[in-house]
Design a protein around this motif. Structure first.
Motif, mmCIF file in Angstrom:
data_model
loop_
_atom_site.group_PDB
_atom_site.id
_atom_site.type_symbol
_atom_site.label_atom_id
_atom_site.label_comp_id
_atom_site.label_asym_id
_atom_site.label_seq_id
_atom_site.Cartn_x
_atom_site.Cartn_y
_atom_site.Cartn_z
ATOM 1 N N ALA A 1 4.994 5.634 -4.971
ATOM 2 C CA ALA A 1 5.358 5.637 -6.388
ATOM 3 C C ALA A 1 4.580 6.696 -7.161
ATOM 4 C CB ALA A 1 5.118 4.266 -6.998
ATOM 5 N N PHE B 1 4.059 1.590 -0.727
ATOM 6 C CA PHE B 1 4.913 1.716 -1.908
ATOM 7 C C PHE B 1 4.129 2.305 -3.074
ATOM 8 C CE2 PHE B 1 6.492 0.160 -5.966
ATOM 9 C CZ PHE B 1 7.793 0.617 -5.919
ATOM 10 N N ALA B 2 2.908 1.833 -3.267
ATOM 11 C CA ALA B 2 2.110 2.320 -4.399
ATOM 12 C C ALA B 2 1.842 3.815 -4.276
ATOM 13 C CB ALA B 2 0.794 1.553 -4.476
ATOM 14 N N ILE B 3 1.482 4.249 -3.071
ATOM 15 C CA ILE B 3 1.217 5.677 -2.894
ATOM 16 C C ILE B 3 2.510 6.472 -3.068
ATOM 17 C CG2 ILE B 3 0.270 7.431 -1.348
ATOM 18 C CD1 ILE B 3 -1.365 5.232 -0.017
ATOM 19 N N ILE C 1 0.830 -1.201 0.000
ATOM 20 C CA ILE C 1 0.000 0.000 0.000
ATOM 21 C C ILE C 1 0.869 1.258 0.000
ATOM 22 C CG2 ILE C 1 -1.675 1.325 1.349
ATOM 23 C CD1 ILE C 1 -2.701 -1.449 2.389
#
Lengths: 439, 335
Positions: A66, A62-64, A60
């Motif tokens: 990125a 990492f995605a935000i 979660i």
């Protein structure tokens, strides 16, 4: 709000938001691989459960991180075209390496998250480790670029343009070691203590839950080492700033007059008009010693520099105090953890210690945020220290308040959603582990 | 040296359109799916995208990094003149990524799933549209360094028929790429048939909206058509993109997973290739004064040299692990 202030606020907001996710994306994989390793070695399913729970957190955050990082790579140009026009060719190199490292990270995170039972377990473990390593490396590259703004090098500035560019020298500028070291440790410290704090809160509720005990010990073992090392790195950074950016140091300390054998001000409120810092506790000679290793050394005060080159003194000073305060508490927590661990392990799940660790949950991130405020505010009014002013590089596009308000709304919304999502994760983890796997 | 850097930039843009584009297209497909098929569309899209969307997204970052490192004045000019669509695109990128992740990882599946889906699908459309609009704006000949008004400087460069039609074109092209991918990802025969139908529809839509791009260029008289038809390579590419259509339709029916994907990937290559060939080495067509090109906006030799090594070494690291990732997840979807 002027366009310049709005643009600065948008940048500050985006960075402040991104840094939290970037830190977690960089550091939490290490917690995950430690737990994963323990599962492989001990074959205890509690570690598997913990690894999977943590890996969801990594996914979660990492995605935000990125996507907010992608936004930043454009915002540099959208907000500061005058800066990027010159800086791109000089300091693009670490970004190009960062691109590679980040790519490796995003590929490995895909392999790790979805590779369960699909690939060899050691290879699977390595993919998790690579997420962490490439994350840290990409963080280091980005901080190198920021260090260059504080210690511009690798070019000559002639008539408003850069000549004799040397990207290698620019990347490995005089500030890169101190800044990347400080930030990397900070990232480990902030993330590990936040994770430890959350598990401490959960343990507080259900003392018998072994998964939280294991989690607490892994997180604190990692976080405490970073927290104990951090003051040394901070000292190294302060000496570096004293040498290269004396005005930043003066603002951090709220020191107006140049002094020989200057004292260290703890707390206090600088009054710019009167030119003094009030209500602080003064430790004699300490500043001279800390900055130059000599109790009688001269420390330059703000009055030494023209007023138009002063950074915003009050916020810089306060942010610095907050950072040092939080860092000191965490270092104390780190030492305490090792004492307890060596002397009597059972105290770790004692209410008093858990309460202390729970209080520490946000401190690392507060320190990270305030530390970045010190670096960035303390460099003002320059965007490239002593070369280019922030006001010269700002976009000519009017109406900067609108993107600021939009980003503000989105980031507040996403932060709220992130917290909500985490609380739901924890709730489910809590219910899952409720079926009596205590000691 | 410069040409190696240009090569990597163009490859990154192509791969972003191919891989990232398929992800965006998948979001658009989900948006336009009928109510009764929405759930299975969502499941299929998530299954196909989840392990790789972050890696696919990286090509945009690589392209941006190359742009501001090697062609900083182009990057600054675009970021200034097209800042409004860029900000809108960024908002879409941030919201889309977050919504997709939240939807996938939210531990409790309840009403919130609907909200995540709405954000994910609408922002997929918005990002695709603005991405296409920005590409069109680069060559619409309205970008200026000395704006006479707010409208002239920051609205007119992108708010015009040609830019909008390139945006619309991408909104048809990306779902086309996505539905071709998804044919191969579908386990069920009925779903396969559904995606074959979708592929045909989106292919036609892309063909028609591609025509609209030419029509709007003609109406706009911005030199696009003249440039396009004066370059033999552009003409060859566009003919190639058109004549491969029947073989693609046939390949879809054949049941092969990879042949339709390869043909569709080649068609995308032809379309982007036709565009590059017409304009190369120009990047930004200015309203007045000299256009920005890969040559006149290039960073000093030493910067390009370092960047070249970074890209060459980086690609030696990235491509093997990327292929490994694809191999685990894309070649084994039927497991």
């Amino acid at each position: 709000m002027s366009d310049l202030l709005a643009a600065r606020s948008t940048m500050a907001l985006s960075l402040a938001f991104h840094i939290i996710f970037a830190c977690i994306g960089m550091t939490m994989p290490f917690l995950m691989v430690i737990s994963h390793w323990l599962w492989i070695k001990k074959n205890d399913d509690i570690y598997l459960k913990l690894t999977k729970a943590w890996s969801k957190g990594v996914a979660i955050f990492f995605a935000i991180g990125a996507v907010s990082g992608t936004a930043l790579s454009f915002e540099l140009g959208i907000l500061w075209p005058g800066f990027m026009k010159h800086a791109g060719a000089i300091i693009g190199m670490p970004f190009s390496w960062e691109g590679t490292a980040f790519f490796v990270e995003s590929v490995c995170i895909g392999i790790f998250l979805y590779g369960w039972k699909k690939i060899n377990k050691y290879l699977h473990w390595v993919s998790g480790l690579l997420v962490g390593i490439s994350g840290v490396i990409s963080g280091i590259f980005v901080v190198c670029a920021n260090a260059w703004m504080n210690a511009p090098s690798g070019f000559d500035w002639v008539n408003g343009a850069a000549v004799n560019i040397d990207p290698f020298k620019a990347m490995f500028n005089p500030a890169w070691v101190s800044q990347t070291l400080h930030m990397t440790l900070a990232s480990f410290e902030a993330t590990a203590f936040a994770v430890a704090g959350i598990h401490a809160i959960l343990l507080f509720r259900h003392k018998e839950k072994i998964i939280h005990q294991k989690a607490l010990i892994i997180a604190l073992s990692l976080g405490s080492i970073a927290a104990i090392l951090q003051p040394f790195s901070g000292d190294f950074s302060a000496k570096d700033v004293a040498r290269r950016q004396p005005i930043k140091l003066a603002a951090m300390e709220g020191l107006f007059e140049t002094e020989n054998g200057a004292g260290l001000t703890i707390g206090g409120i600088p009054d710019e008009k009167a030119g003094i810092t009030r209500y602080g506790i003064k430790v004699p000679y300490a500043l001279s010693y800390l900055a130059y290793g000599d109790v009688h050394a001269e420390v330059k005060g703000l009055n030494e520099f023209p007023k138009e080159n002063h950074p915003p003194i009050l916020p810089t000073h306060l942010a610095f105090q907050v950072m040092v305060g939080c860092g000191s508490l965490l270092a104390l927590a780190g030492v305490l953890f090792w004492i307890i661990r060596i002397k009597n392990k059972s105290y770790i799940t004692g209410k008093r210690f858990l309460r202390f660790i729970a209080v520490c949950t946000p401190l690392g991130f507060i320190a990270v945020e305030s530390g970045w405020f010190v670096t960035e505010l303390g460099r003002q009014p320059w965007i490239i220290y002593s070369i280019m002013k922030t006001s010269e590089s700002v976009t000519p596009v009017p109406g900067q308040i609108f993107p600021f308000l939009i980003f503000l709304t989105i980031y507040i919304l996403l932060s709220g959603m992130g917290v909500w999502l985490m609380s739901r994760q924890i709730k489910v983890l809590d219910e899952d582990t409720n079926s009596g796997d205590g000691i | 040296m410069l040409y190696i850097v240009i090569f990597f930039l163009l490859v990154s843009v192509y791969l972003y359109c191919l891989l990232g584009g398929a992800d965006f297209g998948a979001g658009i497909i989900e948006l336009t799916a009928k109510r009764e098929s929405r759930d299975r569309t969502r499941i299929l899209v998530t299954k196909a995208m989840a392990p790789i969307w972050e890696a696919n997204h990286m090509w945009l970052i690589i392209a941006v990094v190359i742009l501001f490192n090697a062609f900083p004045s182009v990057y600054s000019q675009i970021a200034t003149s097209l800042s409004i669509p860029l900000v809108l695109m960024l908002i879409g990128i941030v919201l889309r990524g977050c919504a997709f992740t939240f939807r996938h990882y939210d531990a409790i599946k309840d009403f919130s799933q609907e909200i995540y889906s709405k954000i994910f699908t609408y922002s997929s459309l918005i990002v695709t549209f603005f991405f296409g609009l920005i590409i069109g704006s680069l060559v619409s000949g309205r970008i200026t360094t000395s704006p006479t008004s707010f409208f002239d400087g920051y609205i007119n460069p992108w708010f015009n028929l040609f830019s909008i039609s390139t945006g619309v074109f991408l909104c048809c092209l990306f779902p086309f790429i996505a539905s071709i991918y998804l044919i191969g990802d579908a386990n069920d025969r009925l779903i396969r048939v559904e995606y074959i139908k979708k592929s045909k529809h989106t292919n036609l839509a892309a063909f028609i909206s591609g025509g609209l791009v030419f029509l709007s260029a003609w109406a706009d008289n911005n030199g696009f058509i003249h440039l396009f038809f004066s370059h033999i390579l552009s003409v060859i590419f566009i003919i190639a993109a058109t004549i491969t259509m029947p073989s693609l339709w046939k390949a879809m029916e054949s049941g092969s997973v990879w042949i339709p994907r390869i043909i569709a990937g080649s068609e995308l290559f032809f379309i982007i290739g036709a565009f590059y060939a017409a304009y190369f080495p120009e990047i930004v067509v200015m309203k007045q004064g000299e256009n920005l090109t890969f040559i006149n906006s290039a960073a000093p030799e030493i910067t390009l040299n370092y960047l070249r090594w970074a890209l060459l070494i980086g690609s030696l690291i990235i491509f093997p692990i990327l292929i490994y990732l694809m191999k685990i997840f894309k070649f084994r979807v039927k497991d």
